[in-house]
Design a protein around this motif. Sequence first.
Motif, PDB file in Angstrom:
ATOM      1  N   UNK A   1       4.048  -2.308  -9.208  1.00  0.00           N
ATOM      2  CA  UNK A   1       2.601  -1.825  -9.382  1.00  0.00           C
ATOM      3  C   UNK A   1       2.300  -0.485  -9.144  1.00  0.00           C
ATOM      4  N   UNK A   2       3.223   0.184  -8.434  1.00  0.00           N
ATOM      5  CA  UNK A   2       3.113   1.633  -8.432  1.00  0.00           C
ATOM      6  C   UNK A   2       4.374   2.081  -8.156  1.00  0.00           C
TER       7      UNK A   2
ATOM      8  N   UNK B   1       2.787  -9.772   2.327  1.00  0.00           N
ATOM      9  CA  UNK B   1       3.629  -8.889   3.024  1.00  0.00           C
ATOM     10  C   UNK B   1       2.804  -7.574   3.043  1.00  0.00           C
ATOM     11  N   UNK B   2       3.557  -6.764   3.973  1.00  0.00           N
ATOM     12  CA  UNK B   2       2.859  -5.412   4.169  1.00  0.00           C
ATOM     13  C   UNK B   2       2.984  -4.594   2.932  1.00  0.00           C
ATOM     14  N   UNK B   3       1.876  -3.833   2.730  1.00  0.00           N
ATOM     15  CA  UNK B   3       1.347  -3.047   1.351  1.00  0.00           C
ATOM     16  C   UNK B   3       1.016  -3.792   0.334  1.00  0.00           C
ATOM     17  N   UNK B   4       1.152  -5.205   0.206  1.00  0.00           N
ATOM     18  CA  UNK B   4       0.708  -5.962  -0.862  1.00  0.00           C
ATOM     19  C   UNK B   4      -0.643  -5.486  -1.384  1.00  0.00           C
ATOM     20  N   UNK B   5      -1.589  -5.582  -0.460  1.00  0.00           N
ATOM     21  CA  UNK B   5      -3.202  -5.142  -0.723  1.00  0.00           C
ATOM     22  C   UNK B   5      -3.232  -3.737  -1.217  1.00  0.00           C
ATOM     23  N   UNK B   6      -2.427  -2.616  -0.523  1.00  0.00           N
ATOM     24  CA  UNK B   6      -2.643  -1.338  -0.986  1.00  0.00           C
ATOM     25  C   UNK B   6      -1.945  -1.365  -2.360  1.00  0.00           C
ATOM     26  N   UNK B   7      -0.710  -1.799  -2.440  1.00  0.00           N
ATOM     27  CA  UNK B   7      -0.251  -1.639  -3.908  1.00  0.00           C
ATOM     28  C   UNK B   7      -0.923  -2.277  -5.023  1.00  0.00           C
TER      29      UNK B   7
ATOM     30  N   UNK C   1      -4.239  -2.304  -5.201  1.00  0.00           N
ATOM     31  CA  UNK C   1      -5.309  -1.483  -5.310  1.00  0.00           C
ATOM     32  C   UNK C   1      -4.647  -0.073  -6.277  1.00  0.00           C
ATOM     33  N   UNK C   2      -3.374   0.200  -5.719  1.00  0.00           N
ATOM     34  CA  UNK C   2      -2.854   1.320  -6.463  1.00  0.00           C
ATOM     35  C   UNK C   2      -2.549   1.008  -7.819  1.00  0.00           C
TER      36      UNK C   2
ATOM     37  N   UNK D   1      -4.283  10.302  -9.372  1.00  0.00           N
ATOM     38  CA  UNK D   1      -4.478   9.786  -7.844  1.00  0.00           C
ATOM     39  C   UNK D   1      -3.189   8.994  -7.491  1.00  0.00           C
ATOM     40  N   UNK D   2      -2.644   8.291  -8.325  1.00  0.00           N
ATOM     41  CA  UNK D   2      -1.533   7.525  -8.015  1.00  0.00           C
ATOM     42  C   UNK D   2      -0.213   8.265  -7.731  1.00  0.00           C
TER      43      UNK D   2
END
Length: 278
Positions: free
Chosen positions: A143-144, A251-257, A259-260, A267-268
């Motif tokens: 995703x990023x 899992x950790x970072x799943x929400x952040x990624x 959004x990314x 910005x990415x």
Amino acid sequence: MVDHYDKQVVLITGCSTGGIGHALARAFAAQNCLVVATARSLASISDLENDPRFFLQELDVLSDQIVHRVVSNVLEKFGRIDVVVNNAGVQCIGPLAEVPLSSIERTFNTNVFGSLRLIQAVVPHMISRKKGKIVNVGSVTALGPGPWAGAYTSSKAALHALTDTLRLELQPFGIEVITVVPGAVKSNIGNSAIGSYSQMPEWKLYKQFEEAIRARAYFSQGQKATRAEEFAQKTVNHVLKKNPPAWFSAGQYSTIMAIMYHLPLSIKDFILRRAMKC
């Protein structure tokens, strides 16, 4: 043939101890499933040996012959395969301009063609029953996509695209296809990544980034990484639903990624350059 019609038969690849596949195997078994736990070496899943909930098979997803043999063995024993989980995967760390093409090919052969090989072997059986579930384990890195893991990330992005197509193509036959997208989950992927990284050539163009590149191997294995057991339990709960979601991420970072994925590229790029010291 053994009659186990009250239980779902689940075939999982890449079940070596310490990995996501091993946690998934245990989580499916805890939900009253019969689990075909596979790995390249049976020694790596020997802790499941004497548990009647598991049927252990040696499986190298790179071999047509072995894949078809395992599918035949499972059908002979249980008469069906209800769920296939394509979890087997390898990391590949290094800058794309210098990583040997043979290493990139191995990454795609395992992560993409290995999954497709098993899918093609099992789909005729599922179509004959007009039911089945195929679960492909991708990655939030798709995703990023950032620096230093381009081979792995692009292989997972390819798997995401294949899964989207399969979902549409197999729906008329009653087969459900699910993309499972782990964030940072505690597993042995960091150790195996650094193991394969140690066999990479010495970087010529990217020598100044050596420390940052090496650190990428362990990036998903920080203190706050999600426990494999927790991730597996959530995943299994979603997969076994009567109408499972087409996409599930945890899992950790799943929400952040997630959004990314929707951010403007400039910005990415800025965020990923900072995070990966590029």
